[in-house]
Design an enzyme around this catalytic site. Structure first.
Site, PDB file in Angstrom:
ATOM      1  N   SER A  44      24.842  22.039 -21.412  1.00 44.77           N
ATOM      2  CA  SER A  44      25.766  21.483 -22.674  1.00 44.77           C
ATOM      3  C   SER A  44      25.171  20.581 -23.397  1.00 44.77           C
ATOM      4  O   SER A  44      23.959  20.122 -23.122  1.00 44.77           O
ATOM      5  CB  SER A  44      26.843  20.791 -21.881  1.00 44.77           C
ATOM      6  OG  SER A  44      27.760  20.110 -22.651  1.00 44.77           O
TER       7      SER A  44
ATOM      8  N   TYR B 274      31.444  15.441 -16.042  1.00 47.34           N
ATOM      9  CA  TYR B 274      31.003  16.690 -16.710  1.00 47.34           C
ATOM     10  C   TYR B 274      29.464  16.400 -17.471  1.00 47.34           C
ATOM     11  O   TYR B 274      28.364  17.128 -17.056  1.00 47.34           O
ATOM     12  CB  TYR B 274      31.735  16.732 -18.245  1.00 47.34           C
ATOM     13  CG  TYR B 274      31.648  18.187 -18.615  1.00 47.34           C
ATOM     14  CD1 TYR B 274      32.042  19.468 -18.396  1.00 47.34           C
ATOM     15  CD2 TYR B 274      30.642  18.121 -19.770  1.00 47.34           C
ATOM     16  CE1 TYR B 274      31.909  20.370 -18.962  1.00 47.34           C
ATOM     17  CE2 TYR B 274      30.363  19.226 -20.608  1.00 47.34           C
ATOM     18  CZ  TYR B 274      30.789  20.555 -20.197  1.00 47.34           C
ATOM     19  OH  TYR B 274      30.646  21.753 -20.842  1.00 47.34           O
TER      20      TYR B 274
HETATM   21  P1  NAP Z   1      36.434  28.452 -20.601  1.00 44.07           P
HETATM   22  O1  NAP Z   1      36.874  29.328 -21.815  1.00 44.07           O
HETATM   23  O2  NAP Z   1      37.274  27.446 -20.211  1.00 44.07           O
HETATM   24  O3  NAP Z   1      35.942  29.599 -19.425  1.00 44.07           O
HETATM   25  C1  NAP Z   1      35.700  28.790 -18.199  1.00 44.07           C
HETATM   26  C2  NAP Z   1      35.449  29.735 -17.296  1.00 44.07           C
HETATM   27  O4  NAP Z   1      35.083  29.444 -16.042  1.00 44.07           O
HETATM   28  C3  NAP Z   1      36.617  30.702 -17.066  1.00 44.07           C
HETATM   29  O5  NAP Z   1      36.086  32.033 -16.938  1.00 44.07           O
HETATM   30  C4  NAP Z   1      37.135  30.372 -15.592  1.00 44.07           C
HETATM   31  O6  NAP Z   1      37.768  31.321 -14.922  1.00 44.07           O
HETATM   32  C5  NAP Z   1      35.755  29.828 -14.892  1.00 44.07           C
HETATM   33  N1  NAP Z   1      36.104  28.768 -13.811  1.00 44.07           N
HETATM   34  C6  NAP Z   1      36.409  27.844 -13.960  1.00 44.07           C
HETATM   35  N2  NAP Z   1      36.697  27.139 -12.965  1.00 44.07           N
HETATM   36  C7  NAP Z   1      36.490  28.289 -11.946  1.00 44.07           C
HETATM   37  C8  NAP Z   1      36.381  28.411 -10.395  1.00 44.07           C
HETATM   38  N3  NAP Z   1      36.938  27.027  -9.699  1.00 44.07           N
HETATM   39  N4  NAP Z   1      36.164  29.329  -9.665  1.00 44.07           N
HETATM   40  C9  NAP Z   1      35.703  30.484 -10.586  1.00 44.07           C
HETATM   41  N5  NAP Z   1      35.895  30.613 -11.893  1.00 44.07           N
HETATM   42  C10 NAP Z   1      35.975  29.511 -12.529  1.00 44.07           C
HETATM   43  O7  NAP Z   1      35.116  27.778 -20.939  1.00 44.07           O
HETATM   44  P2  NAP Z   1      33.882  28.187 -21.995  1.00 44.07           P
HETATM   45  O8  NAP Z   1      33.820  27.316 -23.151  1.00 44.07           O
HETATM   46  O9  NAP Z   1      33.498  29.427 -22.033  1.00 44.07           O
HETATM   47  O10 NAP Z   1      32.738  27.499 -21.355  1.00 44.07           O
HETATM   48  C11 NAP Z   1      31.750  28.388 -20.202  1.00 44.07           C
HETATM   49  C12 NAP Z   1      30.608  27.205 -20.106  1.00 44.07           C
HETATM   50  O11 NAP Z   1      29.987  26.899 -21.113  1.00 44.07           O
HETATM   51  C13 NAP Z   1      31.037  26.125 -19.027  1.00 44.07           C
HETATM   52  O12 NAP Z   1      30.095  25.839 -18.067  1.00 44.07           O
HETATM   53  C14 NAP Z   1      31.182  25.004 -20.038  1.00 44.07           C
HETATM   54  O13 NAP Z   1      30.874  23.884 -19.591  1.00 44.07           O
HETATM   55  C15 NAP Z   1      30.047  25.497 -21.036  1.00 44.07           C
HETATM   56  N6  NAP Z   1      30.116  24.908 -22.102  1.00 44.07           N
HETATM   57  C16 NAP Z   1      31.097  25.349 -23.035  1.00 44.07           C
HETATM   58  C17 NAP Z   1      30.886  24.626 -24.371  1.00 44.07           C
HETATM   59  C18 NAP Z   1      32.025  24.871 -25.468  1.00 44.07           C
HETATM   60  O14 NAP Z   1      31.903  24.381 -26.520  1.00 44.07           O
HETATM   61  N7  NAP Z   1      33.121  25.799 -25.337  1.00 44.07           N
HETATM   62  C19 NAP Z   1      29.752  23.884 -24.885  1.00 44.07           C
HETATM   63  C20 NAP Z   1      28.798  23.609 -23.826  1.00 44.07           C
HETATM   64  C21 NAP Z   1      29.117  24.330 -22.606  1.00 44.07           C
HETATM   65  P3  NAP Z   1      39.374  31.059 -14.781  1.00 44.07           P
HETATM   66  O15 NAP Z   1      39.890  31.285 -15.966  1.00 44.07           O
HETATM   67  O16 NAP Z   1      39.592  32.452 -13.827  1.00 44.07           O
HETATM   68  O17 NAP Z   1      39.635  29.873 -13.937  1.00 44.07           O
END
Ligand code: NAP
Length: 252
Positions: free
Chosen positions: A144, A157
């Site tokens: 991140s 986080y």
């Molecule tokens: P998101 O849309 O909220 O998706 C999160 C994913 O993680 C979902 O598929 C969720 O599955 C899964 N997850 C969460 N808790 C879980 C658990 N206990 N067991 C199994 N699966 C779990 O988030 P995103 O934006 O795509 O982010 C994906 C990754 O990128 C994360 O690590 C986030 O920190 C990182 N990131 C995101 C951003 C951004 O701007 N969006 C920026 C930097 C880094 P369920 O729906 O089934 O819970």
């Protein structure tokens, strides 16, 4: 040169595959030939359909990465269903927001368990398999901007995502000579459900956009090229690196 990015016949395990960045990377890896084993807790049929539309297999594994007990079962399920494993994308993640003075143990543990602890033990389970089979392996951790910056009101986080970069380096040091590449992708501000509240806040949205040189939020598709690169033979000599995919955010 194109063959360096070809992943035909390979199997990629992607956590958090049902939505957002995980769904985007699952689709991208399928587009270059991977069958996908997706891990999440929710309905992942959208991702399954998108992967299958590319002519690849999608195997959904329901698991809660808040607990590490499931990691060996996840790898076993991938091997039973697909017969092999080549790539792990540690993408699942959550965020909790509160002032540091009021930050709870629950908000600390919840984020650290999914974003850091399970990522490590899943990498360990995958690497044990790669070593046992004496095969190459690719591990991609999702970091991140808060792997580089402090942020505010997101103590666990920031700790977890900073930890992911250190862990990526440590695992590269231990496993590079075994033919296992461990690298990370640090997404910038990406339009997913994770950031919906930020984008809906007109002031925060404006402040964020003003700081992104590319002038827009990233999308899951923006991770396609970086994920394919780090999963493919094109990155065989890249170890312990964290690749920012941030529209230039860190350059400011
Ligand atoms: P998101 O849309 O909220 O998706 C999160 C994913 O993680 C979902 O598929 C969720 O599955 C899964 N997850 C969460 N808790 C879980 C658990 N206990 N067991 C199994 N699966 C779990 O988030 P995103 O934006 O795509 O982010 C994906 C990754 O990128 C994360 O690590 C986030 O920190 C990182 N990131 C995101 C951003 C951004 O701007 N969006 C920026 C930097 C880094 P369920 O729906 O089934 O819970």
């Amino acid at each position: 040169m194109n063959t360096a990015f070809d992943l035909s016949g390979k199997v990629a395990l992607v956590t958090g595959s049902n939505t957002g960045l995980g769904a985007g990377m699952a689709h991208a890896l399928a587009a270059v030939g991977c069958d996908i084993v997706g891990v999440s807790r929710s309905d992942d049929s959208d991702t399954a359909h998108r992967v299958q539309a590319l002519g690849r297999r999608y195997v959904g594994v329901s698991a809660d990465l808040a607990e590490t007990a499931c990691v060996n079962d996840i790898v076993r399920a991938a091997l039973e269903a697909c017969g092999r494993l080549d790539v792990l994308v540690n993408n699942a993640g959550i965020i909790r927001r509160a002032d540091a003075l009021a930050f709870s143990v629950d908000d600390w543990d919840a984020v650290m368990n999914v974003n850091l602890k399970s990522a490590f033990f899943l990498a360990q389970a995958a690497a044990r398999h790669f070593v046992e089979r004496q095969q190459r392996g690719k591990i991609i951790n999702i970091a991140s901007m808060l792997s580089f910056q402090g942020g505010i009101r997101v103590a666990s986080y920031t700790a977890a995502k900073s930890g992911i970069v250190g862990l990526t380096r440590l695992l590269a040091n231990e496993w590079a000579a075994r033919g296992i590449n461990v690298n990370a992708i640090a997404p910038g501000y990406m339009a997913t459900s994770n950031t919906a509240a930020l984008r809906e806040d007109e002031q925060r949205n404006g402040e964020i956009l003003a700081r992104i040189p590319a002038g827009r939020w990233g999308t899951p598709d923006d991770l396609a090229g970086p994920a394919v690169f780090l999963a493919s033979a094109a990155s065989d000599y890249v170890h312990g690196h964290t690749l920012a995919v941030d529209g230039g955010w860190l350059a400011r």
